[in-house]
Scaffold this active site. Sequence first.
Site, PDB file in Angstrom:
ATOM      1  N   TYR A  56      81.065   2.220  58.650  1.00 35.44           N
ATOM      2  CA  TYR A  56      79.681   2.585  58.297  1.00 35.44           C
ATOM      3  C   TYR A  56      79.487   4.082  58.477  1.00 35.44           C
ATOM      4  O   TYR A  56      79.935   4.679  59.466  1.00 35.44           O
ATOM      5  CB  TYR A  56      78.686   1.833  59.185  1.00 35.44           C
ATOM      6  CG  TYR A  56      77.249   2.206  58.916  1.00 35.44           C
ATOM      7  CD1 TYR A  56      76.500   1.517  57.975  1.00 35.44           C
ATOM      8  CD2 TYR A  56      76.645   3.255  59.603  1.00 35.44           C
ATOM      9  CE1 TYR A  56      75.181   1.860  57.724  1.00 35.44           C
ATOM     10  CE2 TYR A  56      75.339   3.621  59.359  1.00 35.44           C
ATOM     11  CZ  TYR A  56      74.607   2.914  58.414  1.00 35.44           C
ATOM     12  OH  TYR A  56      73.310   3.280  58.159  1.00 35.44           O
ATOM     13  N   GLU A 114      73.419   6.903  52.880  1.00 32.64           N
ATOM     14  CA  GLU A 114      73.997   5.775  53.609  1.00 32.64           C
ATOM     15  C   GLU A 114      75.113   5.145  52.796  1.00 32.64           C
ATOM     16  O   GLU A 114      74.944   4.853  51.606  1.00 32.64           O
ATOM     17  CB  GLU A 114      72.921   4.733  53.914  1.00 32.64           C
ATOM     18  CG  GLU A 114      73.429   3.559  54.737  1.00 32.64           C
ATOM     19  CD  GLU A 114      72.339   2.534  54.996  1.00 32.64           C
ATOM     20  OE1 GLU A 114      72.218   2.084  56.145  1.00 32.64           O
ATOM     21  OE2 GLU A 114      71.612   2.188  54.041  1.00 32.64           O
TER      22      GLU A 114
END
Length: 422
Positions: free
Chosen positions: A144, A232
Site C-alpha cells: 500500500y 493512493e
Amino acid sequence: MVRGSIGKLLTRQLSLAGRWQQQQLRRLNIHEYQGAELMGKYGINVPKGVAVSSVEEVKQAIKNVFPSEKEVVVKSQILAGGRGLGHFISGLKGGVHIVKTEEAAELAGKMLGQVLVTKQTGPQGKIVNKVYLCEKLSLVNEMYFAITLDRSSAGPLIIACRKGGTSIEDLAEKFPDMIVKVPIDVFKGITAEDASKVVDGLAPKVADRNASVEQVKKLYELFCKCDCTLLEINPIAETSDNQLVAADAKLNFDDNAAFRQKEIFPLRDSSQEDPREVAASKADLNYIGLDGEIGCMVNGAGLAMATMDIIKLHGGTPANFLDVGGNASEGQVVEAFKILTADDKVKAILVNIFGGIMKCDVIASGIVNAAKQISLKVPVVVRLEGTNVDQGKRILKESGLKLITAEDLDDAAEKAVKNAAT
C-alpha cells in the site's frame, strides 16, 4: 500522533472518497484509467490498459491493444472504492473480473450502462459508463502507498504499508506497526533519505531498491506538480519480472488549482456526482447533500452546522448543509431554493439568516422571487436577524406568502421539525 488514534487518522486521511458522496467535492476526483494515464506521463510504472465505453470498443481494444493476451482484467469505472466486492443491481457480482480475452466483450456488455453498488456508493449505487481493460499482471507481492496532506506536519505525508490490496483502515486498526508515515518538508522536497524510508515501509521482496526509490520520487513529483490532495495506490505491487507497478490509481486534486491545471480539471465526470451538488457548484453555493427531510439554507458554515445540530436535537434530520455565504446575491438565493425544493425527501425548509455582511432584505427578496418561479409545496420556516432585518421582515410580510416566522433558532428548528412531520 499516538498509536491508538492511527485508525481514525487513516480513516480521515485515506478514505476521502468513502462517505458515499455525503460531502461536497472540495477536490477533483478522477477515474482509475485517467489516473493511470497521468502516472504514466510521469514515468511511473502502470499496467497497459485502455478505457472503453461500448462492446464494439472492447472488441477493437482486444484486437489492437491485447492481440497476444490470453486474459485481461475488466474493471468497471466509478468514482467509489470497493468495486471488486460490489454488485450490480442487474445481479452481476463484482465490478472487477479477470476473464479470457474472448469473454471480455460479453462481460463488459453486462457492466456498461448498469448501476454498481459498493460499500462506498450507498444503496443507490453509481452508473458504469466506462470499463477499463488492463493487462493481467503476474504479481508476487502487494503493498500500500499513499500521499496525502497532513495538518499536524503542515505538509505532504507519505504512508506506506508492506501489505496491500485490502482495506488499509482494517490493517491500521489491527496492525498499526505495519504503517509507516514519512512527512515531507515542502521547502526541501523529498530527499533520498525520505524515499528510502518509504521503500523500507513497503519492504519490497524482489523489486530493485534503487529503482523503487526513484518510483517513490516520481510519485511525489506528480503529487506536487499536479496539485494533488490525495494520491493512493492500493495495491502498489511487485511483478514476476521484478518491477514495482502501480496496479491501481486514485488521485484527487485541489479545486483551488483549477486555474493552472488546465489539462486535469476537464477530466471531471459530473455524472458520478450528486446532481444537487453539481447544481450548487455551478451557482457557487456551499452545498452538501444528506438524507434527511428538512432542507436548510443558512449563511455561515458555523451557523449552518449549529442549525443542523439543533434540528437533530428536536428530533428531525437535515436534508443538506447549505451555506450561502456572506455575499450571496438574490439570484443565488433563488438557485438555492430550486435545489432544496428539487429534493423529493424534503418535507420542510428552514431558512436561518444572521445578517452581518449578508443582508436580511437580500435573503427575503430571494425567497419571494424563488416562490414566484417555483411551486413551494412544503412549509418554509424563516428566522431572520441582523443587518436590515426589519426591511427583510417587511418584504416577507408584504409578499403574501404563507411563511412561518420564528423568533430564534430554537423556535425555528422546533417549528421546522413539527411541520415536516405533518
